[in-house]
Scaffold this active site. Structure first.
Site, PDB file in Angstrom:
ATOM      1  N   THR A 196       0.821  -1.220   0.000  1.00 49.52           N
ATOM      2  CA  THR A 196       0.000   0.000   0.000  1.00 49.52           C
ATOM      3  C   THR A 196       0.856   1.271   0.000  1.00 49.52           C
ATOM      4  OG1 THR A 196      -0.072   0.122   2.414  1.00 49.52           O
ATOM      5  CG2 THR A 196      -1.807  -1.157   1.351  1.00 49.52           C
ATOM      6  N   THR A 199       0.606   3.946  -2.780  1.00 53.42           N
ATOM      7  CA  THR A 199      -0.660   4.682  -2.684  1.00 53.42           C
ATOM      8  C   THR A 199      -0.615   5.685  -1.531  1.00 53.42           C
ATOM      9  OG1 THR A 199      -1.830   2.807  -3.583  1.00 53.42           O
ATOM     10  CG2 THR A 199      -3.164   4.425  -2.409  1.00 53.42           C
ATOM     11  N   LYS A 231      -6.118  -0.850   5.958  1.00 56.48           N
ATOM     12  CA  LYS A 231      -4.827  -0.178   6.036  1.00 56.48           C
ATOM     13  C   LYS A 231      -4.833   1.066   5.137  1.00 56.48           C
ATOM     14  CE  LYS A 231       0.058  -1.289   5.847  1.00 56.48           C
ATOM     15  NZ  LYS A 231       1.055  -2.280   5.428  1.00 56.48           N
ATOM     16  N   CYS A 389     -10.828   5.947 -44.965  1.00 53.91           N
ATOM     17  CA  CYS A 389     -10.103   7.182 -45.270  1.00 53.91           C
ATOM     18  C   CYS A 389      -8.953   6.921 -46.243  1.00 53.91           C
ATOM     19  CB  CYS A 389      -9.648   7.854 -43.977  1.00 53.91           C
ATOM     20  SG  CYS A 389      -9.387   9.622 -44.225  1.00 53.91           S
ATOM     21  N   LEU A 390      -7.718   6.837 -45.747  1.00 59.66           N
ATOM     22  CA  LEU A 390      -6.615   6.473 -46.633  1.00 59.66           C
ATOM     23  C   LEU A 390      -6.937   5.137 -47.312  1.00 59.66           C
ATOM     24  CD1 LEU A 390      -3.716   7.003 -47.634  1.00 59.66           C
ATOM     25  CD2 LEU A 390      -2.919   5.640 -45.713  1.00 59.66           C
ATOM     26  N   HIS A 515     -14.354   8.262 -41.128  1.00 63.28           N
ATOM     27  CA  HIS A 515     -13.844   7.375 -40.080  1.00 63.28           C
ATOM     28  C   HIS A 515     -15.011   6.777 -39.292  1.00 63.28           C
ATOM     29  CE1 HIS A 515      -9.509   8.020 -40.329  1.00 63.28           C
ATOM     30  NE2 HIS A 515      -9.794   9.242 -40.706  1.00 63.28           N
ATOM     31  N   GLU A 517     -15.195   4.173 -37.574  1.00 64.62           N
ATOM     32  CA  GLU A 517     -14.819   3.574 -36.285  1.00 64.62           C
ATOM     33  C   GLU A 517     -15.047   4.533 -35.122  1.00 64.62           C
ATOM     34  OE1 GLU A 517     -12.797   4.749 -38.531  1.00 64.62           O
ATOM     35  OE2 GLU A 517     -10.880   5.447 -37.737  1.00 64.62           O
TER      36      GLU A 517
HETATM   37  N1  GLN Z   1      -3.473  11.061 -45.950  1.00 69.10           N
HETATM   38  C1  GLN Z   1      -4.790  11.080 -46.463  1.00 69.10           C
HETATM   39  C2  GLN Z   1      -5.345  12.483 -46.590  1.00 69.10           C
HETATM   40  O1  GLN Z   1      -4.851  13.397 -45.986  1.00 69.10           O
HETATM   41  C3  GLN Z   1      -5.729  10.215 -45.608  1.00 69.10           C
HETATM   42  C4  GLN Z   1      -5.898  10.727 -44.224  1.00 69.10           C
HETATM   43  C5  GLN Z   1      -6.531   9.719 -43.309  1.00 69.10           C
HETATM   44  O2  GLN Z   1      -6.563   8.526 -43.602  1.00 69.10           O
HETATM   45  N2  GLN Z   1      -7.030  10.145 -42.172  1.00 69.10           N
HETATM   46  O3  GLN Z   1      -6.295  12.694 -47.296  1.00 69.10           O
END
Ligand code: GLN
Length: 543
Positions: A196, A199, A231, A389-390, A515, A517
Site C-alpha cells: 500500500t 498509494t 490499512k 479514409c486512406l 472514419h 470507427e
Molecule cells: N493522408 C490522407 C489524406 O490526408 C488520408 C488521411 C486519413 O486517412 N485520415 O487525405
C-alpha cells in the site's frame, strides 16, 4: 439560495503512482453506471501537455487522434467516453495545458489583465476553472460532470490543474466536487504481499496540495483483502468502504460491472447528496456475455503503418469488438506492417488465410505500396474489404492502376508527378498551405445511392460521418472509374465529393472517406463494421 447548493455535481478523477492505470476507463465506467441510473452525465478530460491538441502528435507516441462531430481533435480517452456513455461530445470535453496557456497569453496581449503581473495563480488556474465549467454553461440539463485529469499526481505539469481543482472545490463546496483517486496496489512476489506504500505516498502528495481523495480506486491483480482495505483507509484518510477494487478485466466492457459490484456509483451519489436508483445494466451484461462466448472466430488483417503501437487504432479495435457481438463471433486482428511487407511475396504470405482485410487511415507515403497490394489481394481473391479514409484512397489507386488501366495512378500526396492523380487536393484547397489548415475535419453529410452495399448497411440514404483528411477523389476520374466497374456509392449532398465507393463483382468491398470507427458504441455498432464482419463470417464458413 446560495450559489453552492445550485451547483452542478463534479467528480474529479486523478491518477497516482504510475501512468497507464486506465483512468479513462474508470471515468467512462463510472459515467456509464451513473447514466444507467438515469442521471445526465458527461465526461471531460484535462490534459497537462503543452500541445494545443493531439492533432499534431505522432500516433506512435500518443495513439489515435479522436475526432468529434465539431471537428475538434482530441485525446483517445474521449473515444472511451463516447463508446461507454453514448453521447456526442464537443470541443469543451477536452482541454490541454497548451490551450489554457494559449488563452492566457492571448488575453495578456489583448491587455485584458489591465497591467497586472500574469501568474500561474490566479490567471492560469482561473482559465482552467473556466474550462472545467464550460460544459455546464452549454448544457443546462447536465447533472454530473466527470473531469479526468491526465497525468499522475506529482508531475510538474499537473500542478496548476490540481491547484485549480482545490480552488474549485473550495468555491463549490465538498458536497458538489468530489475526488476519485485511481492508484496501484502492486503485489510483490518474493514476499507474496500486496503493497500500500505507493498509494500512501501518492495520497500524501495530494494532501500536500490540499486535496483529499474521497474514493480510492485501486488497480490490482488480486482481490483486496479486508486488511488491505483497512490499512489504505487508515493511512489515506478514506473510509474503508470507499476503497474500491479495480481488478484486471478480460474486456474493458466488463469494468463497469466490476465497479457496480463494488458499489462505486452508490458511493459517489451518496457523497454528492444525490439519490441512488436502480441501475439498468441488462444490455451490458448481455454484451459482455457475448464477448466471452463467441460461436466462431474470424481473422481480419489490418494493414497499417502504426502497427507497433496498436493504440493508434484504438477505435477500430473497439468497433470490431462491437461488431463481433452482433455477429456472434470473436474478431481476431492480425496486424500487418504495410511498410515492412511492401514486397509482393511478403505481403501475400502475411495475408494468407484472412477472412477480411481492413486498410485504416494514415498519412505519408511509407507503406502505401504494401497497402495497395493488400487491397489488390482482397479484390482479386474476393476477400471482404473495408477501406477507411486512406483505405478508400488506396482502393481507388489500386482499382485505377490494375482495373481501369491507368498506369502509375497515385495520390498527389505520394507522387506529385503521377500521370493519373486519381486522389488530389481540390483546387480550392491548394492555396492554403499551413499544416493542418486544409484538413476536412468533423462531421459531414453524405448521401448514399440506393441499391448499393453501402446503403444496405446503413439502411438510409442520408448519413453523417466524421472526417480527418486533406485529399479527395479527383472528380475528373469518376466517370472512368465507374465505367471500369467501381461504384460510387456515396457522395456529399452537392455531389462534389466522393464519400464512399464499392465494387460490383465482389462479395463485400466497401470503402469510405470518413472514419466510421469513431462512431461505434456499445449496443450501437457501426453498420459498416457490422456488415464487414458479417461478410467475413460468411467468407470464413465458405472457405
Ligand atoms: N493522408 C490522407 C489524406 O490526408 C488520408 C488521411 C486519413 O486517412 N485520415 O487525405
Amino acid at each position: 439560495m446560495p450559489e453552492r447548493t445550485k451547483s452542478k455535481k463534479y467528480v474529479i478523477v486523478t491518477g497516482g503512482v504510475i501512468s497507464g492505470l486506465g483512468k479513462g476507463i474508470v471515468a467512462a465506467s463510472l459515467g456509464l453506471l451513473l447514466k444507467s441510473k438515469g442521471y445526465k452525465v458527461t465526461i471531460q478530460k484535462l490534459d497537462p501537455y503543452l500541445n494545443v491538441d493531439p492533432g499534431t502528435m505522432s500516433p506512435f507516441q500518443h495513439g489515435e487522434v479522436f475526432v468529434l462531430d465539431d471537428g475538434s481533435e482530441t485525446d483517445l480517452d474521449l473515444g472511451h467516453y463516447e463508446r461507454f456513455i453514448d453521447i456526442d461530445m464537443g470541443r469543451a470535453n477536452n482541454t490541454t495545458a497548451g490551450q489554457v496557456y494559449y488563452d492566457v497569453i492571448e488575453k495578456e496581449r489583448r491587455g485584458d489583465y489591465l497591467g497586472s503581473t500574469v501568474q500561474i495563480i490566479p490567471h492560469v488556474t482561473d482559465q482552467i476553472k473556466q474550462r472545467i465549467t464550460a460544459l455546464e454553461k452549454d448544457h443546462d440539463d447536465l447533472e454530473i460532470i466527470l473531469t479526468e485529469i491526465g497525468g499522475t499526481v506529482g508531475d510538474i505539469e499537473s500542478l496548476p490543474f490540481l491547484e485549480a481543482v482545490r480552488q474549485f472545490q473550495q468555491e463549490r463546496g465538498p458536497e458538489n466536487v468530489i475526488i476519485v483517486h485511481v492508484t496501484l496496489i502492486p503485489f510483490v512476489q518474493a514476499s507474496a504481499e500486496m503493497k500500500t506504500k505507493p498509494t500512501q505516498h501518492s495520497v500524501m502528495r495530494m494532501r500536500e496540495i490540499g486535496l483529499q481523495p474521497d474514493i480510492l480506486v485501486c488497480r490490482t491483480e488480486y482481490t483486496l483483502t479486508r486488511d488491505i482495505r483497512e490499512k489504505l483507509a487508515l493511512f489515506c484518510n478514506v473510509k474503508a468502504e470507499r476503497v474500491i477494487q479495480g481488478l484486471d478485466a478480460k474486456t474493458i466492457y466488463e469494468v463497469p460491472l466490476f465497479f457496480n459490484r463494488e458499489h462505486l456509483s452508490e458511493i459517489v451519489l451518496e457523497r454528492l447528496g444525490m439519490d441512488d436508483r436502480p441501475a439498468e445494466l441488462t444490455y451490458l451484461r448481455r454484451f459482455v456475455n457475448h464477448i466471452a462466448n463467441p460461436a466462431t472466430t474470424v481473422t481480419i488483417g489490418v494493414a497499417g503503418k502504426y502497427v507497433q503501437l496498436v493504440d493508434a487504432y484504438k477505435s477500430i479495435i473497439e468497433a470490431f469488438a462491437h461488431a463481433g457481438v452482433d455477429n456472434d463471433c470473436k474478431v481476431e486482428i492480425r496486424w500487418i506492417d504495410a511498410e515492412q511487407n511492401e514486397a509482393a511475396e511478403n505481403i501475400e504470405a502475411e495475408l494468407e488465410g484472412l477472412d477480411g482485410i481492413l486498410i485504416p487511415g494514415g498519412f505519408g507515403y511509407r507503406g502505401i505500396e504494401g497497402k495497395i497490394r493488400a487491397a489488390r489481394y482482397a479484390r482479386e481473391k474476393g476477400i471482404p474489404f473495408l477501406g477507411i479514409c486512406l483505405g478508400l484512397q488506396v482502393a481507388v489507386i489500386e482499382f485505377a492502376r490494375f482495373v481501369a488501366g491507368l498506369e502509375n495512378a497515385n495520390s498527389t500526396e505520394f507522387d506529385e508527378n503521377t500521370p493519373h492523380p486519381v486522389i488530389h487536393l481540390m483546387p480550392s484547397q491548394e492555396t492554403v498551405t499551413t499544416k493542418g489548415a486544409t484538413m476536412r475535419l468533423g462531421a459531414y453529410e453524405c448521401k448514399l445511392r440506393k441499391d448499393t452495399k453501402s446503403f444496405l448497411a446503413y439502411g438510409e440514404t442520408h448519413i453523417t460521418e466524421r472526417h480527418r483528411h486533406r485529399f479527395e477523389v479527383n472528380n475528373d476520374y469518376r466517370e472512368g472509374l465507374e465505367k471500369a466497374g467501381m461504384i460510387i456509392s456515396g457522395t456529399s449532398p452537392d455531389d462534389m465529393l466522393v464519400e464512399m465507393v464499392e465494387l460490383k463483382d465482389h462479395p463485400w468491398f466497401v470503402a469510405t472517406q470518413a472514419h466510421p470507427e469513431l462512431k461505434s458504441r456499445i449496443g450501437r455498432t457501426h453498420p459498416l463494421f457490422r456488415e464487414f464482419v458479417h461478410a467475413a463470417v460468411k467468407f470464413h464458413h465458405n472457405r
